[in-house]
Design a protein around this motif. Sequence first.
Motif, PDB file in Angstrom:
ATOM      1  N   GLU A 132       9.993   7.251  12.508  1.00 53.18           N
ATOM      2  CA  GLU A 132       8.934   6.221  12.613  1.00 53.18           C
ATOM      3  C   GLU A 132       8.103   5.873  11.536  1.00 53.18           C
ATOM      4  N   ILE A 133       8.252   5.696  10.271  1.00 52.29           N
ATOM      5  CA  ILE A 133       8.043   5.284   8.960  1.00 52.29           C
ATOM      6  C   ILE A 133       8.312   3.450   9.400  1.00 52.29           C
ATOM      7  N   ARG A 134       6.895   3.006   9.027  1.00 49.19           N
ATOM      8  CA  ARG A 134       7.431   1.222   9.054  1.00 49.19           C
ATOM      9  C   ARG A 134       7.611   0.904   7.977  1.00 49.19           C
ATOM     10  N   LEU A 135       8.176  -0.019   7.869  1.00 53.99           N
ATOM     11  CA  LEU A 135       8.665  -0.808   6.445  1.00 53.99           C
ATOM     12  C   LEU A 135       8.663  -1.950   6.655  1.00 53.99           C
ATOM     13  N   PHE A 136       7.734  -3.123   5.575  1.00 53.79           N
ATOM     14  CA  PHE A 136       7.326  -4.617   5.595  1.00 53.79           C
ATOM     15  C   PHE A 136       8.258  -4.996   4.365  1.00 53.79           C
ATOM     16  N   LEU A 137       8.351  -6.263   4.615  1.00 52.59           N
ATOM     17  CA  LEU A 137       9.003  -7.412   3.535  1.00 52.59           C
ATOM     18  C   LEU A 137       7.579  -8.127   3.090  1.00 52.59           C
ATOM     19  N   GLY A 138       7.389  -7.972   1.958  1.00 54.17           N
ATOM     20  CA  GLY A 138       6.005  -8.625   1.676  1.00 54.17           C
ATOM     21  C   GLY A 138       5.122  -8.292   0.270  1.00 54.17           C
ATOM     22  N   ASP A 139       4.215  -9.145   0.035  1.00 53.98           N
ATOM     23  CA  ASP A 139       3.551  -8.494  -1.581  1.00 53.98           C
ATOM     24  C   ASP A 139       2.471  -7.582  -1.439  1.00 53.98           C
ATOM     25  N   GLY A 140       3.365  -7.124  -2.295  1.00 51.22           N
ATOM     26  CA  GLY A 140       1.826  -5.422  -1.608  1.00 51.22           C
ATOM     27  C   GLY A 140       0.167  -6.066  -2.267  1.00 51.22           C
ATOM     28  N   ASN A 141      -0.016  -6.794  -3.245  1.00 54.00           N
ATOM     29  CA  ASN A 141      -0.973  -7.284  -3.355  1.00 54.00           C
ATOM     30  C   ASN A 141      -1.974  -7.589  -1.736  1.00 54.00           C
ATOM     31  N   LEU A 142      -1.257  -8.141  -1.196  1.00 50.97           N
ATOM     32  CA  LEU A 142      -1.563  -8.731  -0.279  1.00 50.97           C
ATOM     33  C   LEU A 142      -1.601  -7.803   1.247  1.00 50.97           C
ATOM     34  N   GLY A 143      -1.159  -6.782   0.729  1.00 50.99           N
ATOM     35  CA  GLY A 143      -1.292  -5.514   1.763  1.00 50.99           C
ATOM     36  C   GLY A 143      -0.165  -6.157   2.957  1.00 50.99           C
ATOM     37  N   LEU A 144      -1.820  -5.963   4.464  1.00 47.48           N
ATOM     38  CA  LEU A 144      -0.584  -5.551   6.035  1.00 47.48           C
ATOM     39  C   LEU A 144      -2.240  -6.075   6.344  1.00 47.48           C
ATOM     40  N   PRO A 145      -2.582  -7.552   6.500  1.00 49.98           N
ATOM     41  CA  PRO A 145      -3.874  -7.812   7.030  1.00 49.98           C
ATOM     42  C   PRO A 145      -3.998  -7.446   8.798  1.00 49.98           C
ATOM     43  N   ASP A 146      -2.353  -8.259   8.993  1.00 48.67           N
ATOM     44  CA  ASP A 146      -2.694  -7.582  10.481  1.00 48.67           C
ATOM     45  C   ASP A 146      -1.916  -6.198  10.976  1.00 48.67           C
ATOM     46  N   GLU A 147      -2.323  -5.361  10.745  1.00 49.41           N
ATOM     47  CA  GLU A 147      -2.285  -3.383  10.927  1.00 49.41           C
ATOM     48  C   GLU A 147      -3.637  -3.246  10.451  1.00 49.41           C
ATOM     49  N   ALA A 148      -4.293  -3.703   9.591  1.00 53.78           N
ATOM     50  CA  ALA A 148      -5.216  -2.822   9.033  1.00 53.78           C
ATOM     51  C   ALA A 148      -6.441  -2.938  10.027  1.00 53.78           C
ATOM     52  N   PRO A 149      -7.312  -1.904   9.822  1.00 59.34           N
ATOM     53  CA  PRO A 149      -7.850  -0.831   8.589  1.00 59.34           C
ATOM     54  C   PRO A 149      -7.254   0.381   8.383  1.00 59.34           C
ATOM     55  N   PHE A 150      -7.272   0.373   7.012  1.00 58.69           N
ATOM     56  CA  PHE A 150      -6.427   1.510   6.800  1.00 58.69           C
ATOM     57  C   PHE A 150      -7.475   2.923   6.688  1.00 58.69           C
ATOM     58  N   ASP A 151      -6.674   3.633   7.222  1.00 60.69           N
ATOM     59  CA  ASP A 151      -7.592   5.129   6.674  1.00 60.69           C
ATOM     60  C   ASP A 151      -7.089   5.441   5.354  1.00 60.69           C
ATOM     61  N   ARG A 152      -6.048   5.263   4.485  1.00 61.03           N
ATOM     62  CA  ARG A 152      -5.886   5.775   3.123  1.00 61.03           C
ATOM     63  C   ARG A 152      -4.636   4.395   3.330  1.00 61.03           C
ATOM     64  N   ILE A 153      -4.509   4.386   1.780  1.00 58.87           N
ATOM     65  CA  ILE A 153      -4.070   3.128   0.613  1.00 58.87           C
ATOM     66  C   ILE A 153      -3.720   3.920  -0.574  1.00 58.87           C
ATOM     67  N   ILE A 154      -3.101   3.883  -0.608  1.00 60.88           N
ATOM     68  CA  ILE A 154      -1.160   4.331  -2.087  1.00 60.88           C
ATOM     69  C   ILE A 154      -0.244   3.086  -2.543  1.00 60.88           C
ATOM     70  N   VAL A 155      -0.957   3.212  -4.330  1.00 60.16           N
ATOM     71  CA  VAL A 155      -0.551   1.842  -4.763  1.00 60.16           C
ATOM     72  C   VAL A 155       0.657   2.635  -5.659  1.00 60.16           C
ATOM     73  N   THR A 156       2.305   2.493  -5.215  1.00 57.48           N
ATOM     74  CA  THR A 156       2.699   3.784  -6.821  1.00 57.48           C
ATOM     75  C   THR A 156       2.767   2.455  -7.187  1.00 57.48           C
ATOM     76  N   ALA A 157       2.447   1.424  -8.292  1.00 56.92           N
ATOM     77  CA  ALA A 157       2.719   0.884  -8.852  1.00 56.92           C
ATOM     78  C   ALA A 157       1.361   0.885  -9.669  1.00 56.92           C
ATOM     79  N   GLY A 158       1.891  -0.153 -11.274  1.00 56.11           N
ATOM     80  CA  GLY A 158       1.032   0.204 -11.592  1.00 56.11           C
ATOM     81  C   GLY A 158      -0.280  -1.062 -11.896  1.00 56.11           C
ATOM     82  N   ALA A 159      -1.118  -1.256 -10.816  1.00 54.88           N
ATOM     83  CA  ALA A 159      -1.732  -2.694 -11.073  1.00 54.88           C
ATOM     84  C   ALA A 159      -2.592  -2.864 -12.548  1.00 54.88           C
ATOM     85  N   GLU A 160      -2.748  -3.763 -12.515  1.00 48.76           N
ATOM     86  CA  GLU A 160      -3.789  -4.631 -14.010  1.00 48.76           C
ATOM     87  C   GLU A 160      -5.082  -4.294 -13.786  1.00 48.76           C
ATOM     88  N   SER A 161      -5.503  -4.264 -12.470  1.00 47.22           N
ATOM     89  CA  SER A 161      -6.770  -4.250 -11.928  1.00 47.22           C
ATOM     90  C   SER A 161      -6.564  -4.196 -10.055  1.00 47.22           C
TER      91      SER A 161
END
Length: 217
Positions: A132-161
């Motif tokens: 049931e987990i939906r996987l996408f190949l893409g640039d995580g900085n851009l998210g998934l605008p076509d699937e937004a909005p999201f109730d929660r967002i979790i980032v599992t890598a260190g962002a500079e900002s």
Amino acid sequence: MLNANDSFRHIGLRNRLVKEVEKKGITSKSVLEAIGRVPRHLFMDPSFVHLAYKDKAFPIGQGQTISQPYTVAFQSSLLEVTPGCKVLEIGTGSGYQAAVLAEMGVEVYSVERQRKLYEKTQTLLRKTGYKEIRLFLGDGNLGLPDEAPFDRIIVTAGAESVPAGLLVQLAVGGIMVLPVGVKSQTMIRIKRLSEDDFEQEKFGDFAFVPLLKGIVK
């Protein structure tokens, strides 16, 4: 979900891991139960399988790691998810964090930038029962605008900002959890109060692989 490659020994080791994570301050019952159900050894590189239930991060290839269970539990607790939440994960990696969230009854959308890792993890999630987990190949900085909005967002890598592209994909009333910093990161929780207002909290220092741009094919 017990499968042929899981065993009662593994369950016992997970129960011990849950107690260890709980002693470190994780109090969320739903998070602890999810950690206790996910067969972490199936998400590990074969050379590290015997260490799967140690509370440590380990390499998984492509310069990435499977996160320390405590870190997974900590971020999951900060998300404050409820069953049915629509959650965007940035940085699929091994798929372990996504599996923990799925065990908590949420709808998981996950983005991975490295094709080899994306394909490997997609196959693994199907084999381990997390179809049931939906996987996408893409640039995580851009998210998934076509699937937004999201109730929660979790980032599992260190962002500079904080990536602006992710903020706009967070629903009003939603929560985003991410580590921010260069050499080391501070765990940040952002709540979207209205279309234009956000509230930010800090929750200690962590070390993550960097959040990079682009897709690796």
